[in-house]
Design an enzyme around this catalytic site. Structure first.
Site, PDB file in Angstrom:
ATOM      1  N   ASN A  10      40.572  44.420  43.157  1.00  0.00           N
ATOM      2  CA  ASN A  10      41.214  43.343  42.622  1.00  0.00           C
ATOM      3  C   ASN A  10      42.150  44.030  41.493  1.00  0.00           C
ATOM      4  O   ASN A  10      41.480  44.321  40.434  1.00  0.00           O
ATOM      5  CB  ASN A  10      40.094  42.567  42.169  1.00  0.00           C
ATOM      6  CG  ASN A  10      40.586  41.199  41.419  1.00  0.00           C
ATOM      7  OD1 ASN A  10      41.743  41.385  40.572  1.00  0.00           O
ATOM      8  ND2 ASN A  10      40.285  39.907  41.690  1.00  0.00           N
ATOM      9  N   HIS A  13      44.009  42.243  36.679  1.00  0.00           N
ATOM     10  CA  HIS A  13      44.122  42.577  35.328  1.00  0.00           C
ATOM     11  C   HIS A  13      45.236  43.481  35.018  1.00  0.00           C
ATOM     12  O   HIS A  13      45.478  43.711  33.787  1.00  0.00           O
ATOM     13  CB  HIS A  13      42.658  42.887  34.849  1.00  0.00           C
ATOM     14  CG  HIS A  13      41.750  41.666  34.718  1.00  0.00           C
ATOM     15  ND1 HIS A  13      42.227  40.468  34.389  1.00  0.00           N
ATOM     16  CD2 HIS A  13      40.653  41.474  35.340  1.00  0.00           C
ATOM     17  CE1 HIS A  13      41.331  39.593  34.491  1.00  0.00           C
ATOM     18  NE2 HIS A  13      40.381  40.094  35.113  1.00  0.00           N
ATOM     19  N   HIS A  46      44.111  37.137  42.767  1.00  0.00           N
ATOM     20  CA  HIS A  46      43.824  35.709  42.737  1.00  0.00           C
ATOM     21  C   HIS A  46      45.055  35.028  41.632  1.00  0.00           C
ATOM     22  O   HIS A  46      45.271  35.360  40.570  1.00  0.00           O
ATOM     23  CB  HIS A  46      42.579  35.529  41.523  1.00  0.00           C
ATOM     24  CG  HIS A  46      42.282  34.101  41.344  1.00  0.00           C
ATOM     25  ND1 HIS A  46      40.773  33.852  40.617  1.00  0.00           N
ATOM     26  CD2 HIS A  46      42.542  32.734  41.757  1.00  0.00           C
ATOM     27  CE1 HIS A  46      40.698  32.725  40.566  1.00  0.00           C
ATOM     28  NE2 HIS A  46      41.478  31.893  40.997  1.00  0.00           N
ATOM     29  N   ARG A  48      46.018  32.205  39.844  1.00  0.00           N
ATOM     30  CA  ARG A  48      45.417  31.064  39.104  1.00  0.00           C
ATOM     31  C   ARG A  48      46.615  29.654  39.076  1.00  0.00           C
ATOM     32  O   ARG A  48      47.615  30.192  39.091  1.00  0.00           O
ATOM     33  CB  ARG A  48      44.886  31.406  37.864  1.00  0.00           C
ATOM     34  CG  ARG A  48      43.458  32.150  38.179  1.00  0.00           C
ATOM     35  CD  ARG A  48      42.970  32.417  36.927  1.00  0.00           C
ATOM     36  NE  ARG A  48      41.569  32.869  36.789  1.00  0.00           N
ATOM     37  CZ  ARG A  48      40.630  32.044  36.659  1.00  0.00           C
ATOM     38  NH1 ARG A  48      40.884  30.528  36.242  1.00  0.00           N
ATOM     39  NH2 ARG A  48      39.307  32.311  36.825  1.00  0.00           N
ATOM     40  N   ARG A  52      47.737  32.879  34.923  1.00  0.00           N
ATOM     41  CA  ARG A  52      47.825  33.802  33.814  1.00  0.00           C
ATOM     42  C   ARG A  52      47.820  35.340  33.733  1.00  0.00           C
ATOM     43  O   ARG A  52      48.055  36.102  33.084  1.00  0.00           O
ATOM     44  CB  ARG A  52      46.381  33.517  33.000  1.00  0.00           C
ATOM     45  CG  ARG A  52      45.198  33.888  33.817  1.00  0.00           C
ATOM     46  CD  ARG A  52      43.875  33.592  33.217  1.00  0.00           C
ATOM     47  NE  ARG A  52      43.587  32.315  33.065  1.00  0.00           N
ATOM     48  CZ  ARG A  52      42.293  32.014  32.924  1.00  0.00           C
ATOM     49  NH1 ARG A  52      41.148  32.829  32.637  1.00  0.00           N
ATOM     50  NH2 ARG A  52      41.938  30.701  32.814  1.00  0.00           N
ATOM     51  N   GLU A  73      42.803  35.261  46.799  1.00  0.00           N
ATOM     52  CA  GLU A  73      41.863  34.386  46.063  1.00  0.00           C
ATOM     53  C   GLU A  73      42.320  32.979  45.637  1.00  0.00           C
ATOM     54  O   GLU A  73      43.500  33.044  44.967  1.00  0.00           O
ATOM     55  CB  GLU A  73      41.233  34.993  44.891  1.00  0.00           C
ATOM     56  CG  GLU A  73      39.798  35.534  45.104  1.00  0.00           C
ATOM     57  CD  GLU A  73      39.244  36.021  43.791  1.00  0.00           C
ATOM     58  OE1 GLU A  73      38.871  35.207  42.762  1.00  0.00           O
ATOM     59  OE2 GLU A  73      38.823  37.334  43.713  1.00  0.00           O
ATOM     60  N   THR A 104      36.138  33.475  36.884  1.00  0.00           N
ATOM     61  CA  THR A 104      35.438  32.767  37.923  1.00  0.00           C
ATOM     62  C   THR A 104      33.869  32.740  37.425  1.00  0.00           C
ATOM     63  O   THR A 104      33.070  33.555  37.532  1.00  0.00           O
ATOM     64  CB  THR A 104      35.724  33.217  39.446  1.00  0.00           C
ATOM     65  OG1 THR A 104      37.011  33.466  39.299  1.00  0.00           O
ATOM     66  CG2 THR A 104      35.198  31.861  40.429  1.00  0.00           C
ATOM     67  N   GLU A 154      31.273  35.241  50.179  1.00  0.00           N
ATOM     68  CA  GLU A 154      31.397  36.431  49.052  1.00  0.00           C
ATOM     69  C   GLU A 154      30.395  35.719  48.106  1.00  0.00           C
ATOM     70  O   GLU A 154      30.482  34.657  47.507  1.00  0.00           O
ATOM     71  CB  GLU A 154      32.672  36.542  48.567  1.00  0.00           C
ATOM     72  CG  GLU A 154      32.495  37.561  47.364  1.00  0.00           C
ATOM     73  CD  GLU A 154      33.978  38.096  46.830  1.00  0.00           C
ATOM     74  OE1 GLU A 154      34.895  38.110  47.759  1.00  0.00           O
ATOM     75  OE2 GLU A 154      33.921  38.591  45.678  1.00  0.00           O
ATOM     76  N   HIS A 197      31.758  40.465  41.456  1.00  0.00           N
ATOM     77  CA  HIS A 197      32.047  39.845  40.213  1.00  0.00           C
ATOM     78  C   HIS A 197      31.130  40.595  39.303  1.00  0.00           C
ATOM     79  O   HIS A 197      29.921  40.961  39.697  1.00  0.00           O
ATOM     80  CB  HIS A 197      31.736  38.434  40.104  1.00  0.00           C
ATOM     81  CG  HIS A 197      32.473  37.820  39.067  1.00  0.00           C
ATOM     82  ND1 HIS A 197      32.065  37.783  37.613  1.00  0.00           N
ATOM     83  CD2 HIS A 197      33.540  36.862  39.076  1.00  0.00           C
ATOM     84  CE1 HIS A 197      33.143  37.315  37.026  1.00  0.00           C
ATOM     85  NE2 HIS A 197      33.857  36.764  37.825  1.00  0.00           N
TER      86      HIS A 197
HETATM   87  N1  PXP Z   1      35.287  38.405  43.832  1.00  0.00           N
HETATM   88  C1  PXP Z   1      35.640  37.068  43.309  1.00  0.00           C
HETATM   89  C2  PXP Z   1      35.784  35.974  44.256  1.00  0.00           C
HETATM   90  C3  PXP Z   1      36.240  37.067  41.935  1.00  0.00           C
HETATM   91  O1  PXP Z   1      36.569  35.576  41.785  1.00  0.00           O
HETATM   92  C4  PXP Z   1      36.461  38.012  41.117  1.00  0.00           C
HETATM   93  C5  PXP Z   1      36.942  38.134  39.963  1.00  0.00           C
HETATM   94  O2  PXP Z   1      38.453  37.566  40.136  1.00  0.00           O
HETATM   95  C6  PXP Z   1      36.013  39.294  41.718  1.00  0.00           C
HETATM   96  C7  PXP Z   1      35.297  39.536  42.967  1.00  0.00           C
HETATM   97  C8  PXP Z   1      35.864  40.740  41.040  1.00  0.00           C
HETATM   98  O3  PXP Z   1      35.334  40.545  39.783  1.00  0.00           O
HETATM   99  P1  PXP Z   1      35.582  41.562  38.638  1.00  0.00           P
HETATM  100  O4  PXP Z   1      36.917  41.489  38.254  1.00  0.00           O
HETATM  101  O5  PXP Z   1      34.586  41.128  37.654  1.00  0.00           O
HETATM  102  O6  PXP Z   1      35.190  43.010  39.231  1.00  0.00           O
END
Ligand code: PXP
Length: 249
Positions: A10, A13, A46, A48, A52, A73, A104, A154, A197
């Site tokens: 992901n 960030h 994702h 949003r 952001r 996402e 999330t 998931e 997550h």
């Molecule tokens: N899976 C989903 C569905 C999420 O919403 C997120 C966070 O955006 C992640 C995985 C990844 O989580 P993390 O950034 O904490 O590794």
């Protein structure tokens, strides 16, 4: 055991850091290509409602540039559904989204909203996207996801990871058992099982060891670790350019 466990990276960030300055860098698409080259099996982003981190243009560019599948996402809104139908990413992961949350925080309540979720995912399924529902490790949510024809669930690993890092071993073990049970149930109902997550180097092993698990999606920790592991070479390169400029005078 379900074969090789896939890693979805992901890159949200990277965009968070970019957006802190309103510049074009660091570029999440460049990060996604580095992740692909480093062995990621897919990229997650994702979009949003408040944009952001990832923006609409990032999704367009990811769709053009990636050679591995994009897991898009998205919240359960008409706007996001239209965007997904325009791009037709490999997978869509439907997540609950609250404007005021930092990340999330929980899973979708599919059990409470079964008809609405079923109606929402129908056009996405017809468009050929693999539909994944981000849910808590709760058998009622798994049952509902299977009933409405989702391809994937998931499982939210945030509570397990938080309990580990906050040193609550009992809660950690309880959460891990719930994730394992949810994975077993989901697999028995024909769902593909993913998790994500809050996963870190310290928490990945017990999740990865769950036999039914097929994909982990990891972002925040990896991007943080990339800063730590990448800072020294970035500083050395800047030093080298500064010194080269002086020598050229
Ligand atoms: N899976 C989903 C569905 C999420 O919403 C997120 C966070 O955006 C992640 C995985 C990844 O989580 P993390 O950034 O904490 O590794």
């Amino acid at each position: 055991m379900e074969g090789r466990l896939r890693l979805g990276v992901n890159i949200d960030h990277v965009a968070t850091v970019r957006n802190a300055r309103g510049t074009a860098f660091p570029d999440p698409v460049r990060a996604a290509l580095i992740a692909e080259a480093a062995g990621a099996d897919g990229i997650t982003a994702h979009l949003r409602e408040d944009r952001r981190h990832i923006g609409d243009r990032d999704i367009e560019r990811l769709m053009e540039a990636l050679t591995k599948p994009l897991n898009f996402e998205m919240a359960m809104t008409e706007e996001m559904q239209a965007i997904a139908l325009r791009h037709r990413p490999h997978a869509v992961c439907i997540v609950p989204e609250r404007r005021e949350e930092r990340t999330t925080e929980g899973g979708l309540n599919v059990a409470q909203d079964e008809n609405r979720v079923a109606d929402f995912i129908a056009p996405l399924r017809e468009a050929g996207c693999r539909v994944s529902l981000f849910i808590g490790a709760d058998p009622a949510q798994v049952d509902s996801a299977a009933r409405i024809g989702a391809a994937v669930v998931e499982i939210h690993t945030g509570a397990f990871c938080d309990a580990h890092h906050e040193n609550h071993p009992e809660a950690r073990d309880t959460e891990l058992a719930r994730i394992r049970d949810a994975a077993t149930l989901a697999h028995s109902l024909g769902l593909e099982v993913h998790a994500g997550h809050g996963i870190t180097y310290e928490t990945v092993a017990p999740i990865a060891a769950i036999p039914e698990m097929q994909e982990l999606n990891i972002g925040h920790f990896l991007i943080g670790e990339a800063i730590m592991q990448g800072l020294a070479p970035a500083i050395s390169e800047m030093r080298r350019r500064m010194d080269a400029a002086r020598e050229a005078v």
